[in-house]
Write a protein that holds these residues in place. Structure first.
Motif, mmCIF file in Angstrom:
data_model
loop_
_atom_site.group_PDB
_atom_site.id
_atom_site.type_symbol
_atom_site.label_atom_id
_atom_site.label_comp_id
_atom_site.label_asym_id
_atom_site.label_seq_id
_atom_site.Cartn_x
_atom_site.Cartn_y
_atom_site.Cartn_z
ATOM 1 N N ILE A 18 0.840 -1.203 0.000
ATOM 2 C CA ILE A 18 0.000 0.000 0.000
ATOM 3 C C ILE A 18 0.875 1.253 0.000
ATOM 4 C CG2 ILE A 18 -1.655 1.332 1.379
ATOM 5 C CD1 ILE A 18 -2.899 -1.357 2.186
ATOM 6 N N ILE A 19 1.966 1.245 0.751
ATOM 7 C CA ILE A 19 2.868 2.397 0.778
ATOM 8 C C ILE A 19 3.511 2.605 -0.592
ATOM 9 C CG2 ILE A 19 5.024 3.288 1.738
ATOM 10 C CD1 ILE A 19 4.200 2.027 4.404
ATOM 11 N N ILE A 20 3.942 1.516 -1.231
ATOM 12 C CA ILE A 20 4.546 1.623 -2.556
ATOM 13 C C ILE A 20 3.536 2.174 -3.566
ATOM 14 C CG2 ILE A 20 5.554 0.304 -4.474
ATOM 15 C CD1 ILE A 20 7.453 0.717 -2.109
ATOM 16 N N VAL A 21 2.293 1.717 -3.494
ATOM 17 C CA VAL A 21 1.246 2.230 -4.389
ATOM 18 C C VAL A 21 1.036 3.718 -4.156
ATOM 19 C CG1 VAL A 21 -1.251 2.133 -4.859
ATOM 20 C CG2 VAL A 21 0.079 0.034 -4.728
ATOM 21 N N GLN A 22 1.026 4.142 -2.906
ATOM 22 C CA GLN A 22 0.827 5.560 -2.590
ATOM 23 C C GLN A 22 1.996 6.404 -3.092
ATOM 24 O OE1 GLN A 22 2.198 7.531 0.344
ATOM 25 N NE2 GLN A 22 0.696 9.154 0.306
ATOM 26 N N ILE A 23 3.217 5.882 -2.975
ATOM 27 C CA ILE A 23 4.392 6.610 -3.464
ATOM 28 C C ILE A 23 4.332 6.761 -4.980
ATOM 29 C CG2 ILE A 23 6.892 6.433 -3.777
ATOM 30 C CD1 ILE A 23 6.986 5.140 -0.975
ATOM 31 N N ILE A 24 4.043 5.679 -5.683
ATOM 32 C CA ILE A 24 3.966 5.739 -7.145
ATOM 33 C C ILE A 24 2.831 6.658 -7.585
ATOM 34 C CG2 ILE A 24 3.443 4.367 -9.209
ATOM 35 C CD1 ILE A 24 4.994 2.076 -7.841
ATOM 36 N N MET A 25 1.710 6.591 -6.902
ATOM 37 C CA MET A 25 0.593 7.451 -7.254
ATOM 38 C C MET A 25 0.936 8.920 -7.018
ATOM 39 S SD MET A 25 -3.332 6.912 -6.229
ATOM 40 C CE MET A 25 -4.605 7.925 -6.917
ATOM 41 N N SER A 26 1.684 9.221 -5.952
ATOM 42 C CA SER A 26 2.071 10.615 -5.708
ATOM 43 C C SER A 26 2.997 11.121 -6.805
ATOM 44 C CB SER A 26 2.727 10.757 -4.338
ATOM 45 O OG SER A 26 4.025 10.200 -4.334
ATOM 46 N N TRP A 27 3.884 10.252 -7.307
ATOM 47 C CA TRP A 27 4.738 10.659 -8.428
ATOM 48 C C TRP A 27 3.909 10.919 -9.680
ATOM 49 C CZ3 TRP A 27 8.835 6.251 -7.819
ATOM 50 C CH2 TRP A 27 9.667 6.539 -6.735
ATOM 51 N N LEU A 28 2.947 10.036 -9.953
ATOM 52 C CA LEU A 28 2.107 10.210 -11.136
ATOM 53 C C LEU A 28 1.265 11.473 -11.040
ATOM 54 C CD1 LEU A 28 0.962 6.534 -11.760
ATOM 55 C CD2 LEU A 28 2.679 7.840 -13.019
ATOM 56 N N ILE A 29 0.821 11.813 -9.850
ATOM 57 C CA ILE A 29 0.070 13.057 -9.665
ATOM 58 C C ILE A 29 0.992 14.256 -9.825
ATOM 59 C CG2 ILE A 29 -1.158 14.447 -7.947
ATOM 60 C CD1 ILE A 29 -2.412 11.810 -6.953
ATOM 61 N N PHE A 31 3.674 14.530 -11.674
ATOM 62 C CA PHE A 31 4.063 14.703 -13.070
ATOM 63 C C PHE A 31 2.861 14.826 -14.005
ATOM 64 C CE2 PHE A 31 7.950 12.482 -11.465
ATOM 65 C CZ PHE A 31 8.787 13.578 -11.595
ATOM 66 N N ASN A 32 1.690 15.066 -13.449
ATOM 67 C CA ASN A 32 0.441 15.282 -14.175
ATOM 68 C C ASN A 32 0.071 14.121 -15.090
ATOM 69 O OD1 ASN A 32 -0.194 17.775 -13.050
ATOM 70 N ND2 ASN A 32 1.195 18.826 -14.453
ATOM 71 N N VAL A 33 0.448 12.924 -14.726
ATOM 72 C CA VAL A 33 -0.023 11.742 -15.445
ATOM 73 C C VAL A 33 -1.425 11.409 -14.969
ATOM 74 C CG1 VAL A 33 0.412 9.293 -15.883
ATOM 75 C CG2 VAL A 33 2.332 10.897 -15.759
ATOM 76 N N LEU A 34 -1.645 11.539 -13.676
ATOM 77 C CA LEU A 34 -2.976 11.365 -13.094
ATOM 78 C C LEU A 34 -3.525 12.727 -12.710
ATOM 79 C CD1 LEU A 34 -2.538 8.281 -10.741
ATOM 80 C CD2 LEU A 34 -3.644 8.358 -12.961
ATOM 81 N N ASN A 35 -4.798 12.919 -12.964
ATOM 82 C CA ASN A 35 -5.457 14.172 -12.629
ATOM 83 C C ASN A 35 -6.234 13.973 -11.334
ATOM 84 O OD1 ASN A 35 -6.750 16.598 -12.549
ATOM 85 N ND2 ASN A 35 -7.738 16.400 -14.546
ATOM 86 N N ILE A 36 -5.895 14.737 -10.319
ATOM 87 C CA ILE A 36 -6.520 14.608 -9.007
ATOM 88 C C ILE A 36 -7.991 15.038 -9.038
ATOM 89 C CG2 ILE A 36 -5.938 16.876 -8.084
ATOM 90 C CD1 ILE A 36 -5.599 13.610 -6.174
#
Length: 95
Positions: A18-29, A31-36
């Motif tokens: 879960i921590i690794i998923v949160q870290i990767i998701m924060s990077w994607l957010i 770098f504007n790959v994911l839109n919050i």
């Protein structure tokens, strides 16, 4: 007793993931790959933050202010790894 250690190791593995998923998701957010502003992304992001904040908040109180760099996930991952080592060593002693 061995099964109790295995359950603890499983819980630590799930928290690690879960921590690794949160870290990767924060990077994607970042770098504007994911839109919050998308509802699904916002729900997952807020759920992960609410789930992990009880682990991060004591670490953030101890760590000095580093500006935009959050070292709390790294410290928690190191602590989980240390707990895994301790549990694995004790599991060998009980086996």
């Amino acid at each position: 007793m061995l099964s109790l250690f295995q359950i603890l190791l499983l819980i630590l593995d799930i928290v690690w993931f879960i921590i690794i998923v949160q870290i990767i998701m924060s990077w994607l957010i970042s770098f504007n790959v994911l839109n919050i502003y998308q509802p699904l992304v916002r729900q997952i992001w807020s759920g992960l933050n609410r789930l992990l904040e009880p682990l991060y908040s004591p670490v953030r109180r101890i760590l000095p202010d580093t500006g935009g760099l959050d070292l709390a996930p790294l410290i928690v991952l190191i602590a989980i790894y240390a707990l895994r080592i301790i549990i694995a060593n004790n599991m060998m002693a009980f086996a």
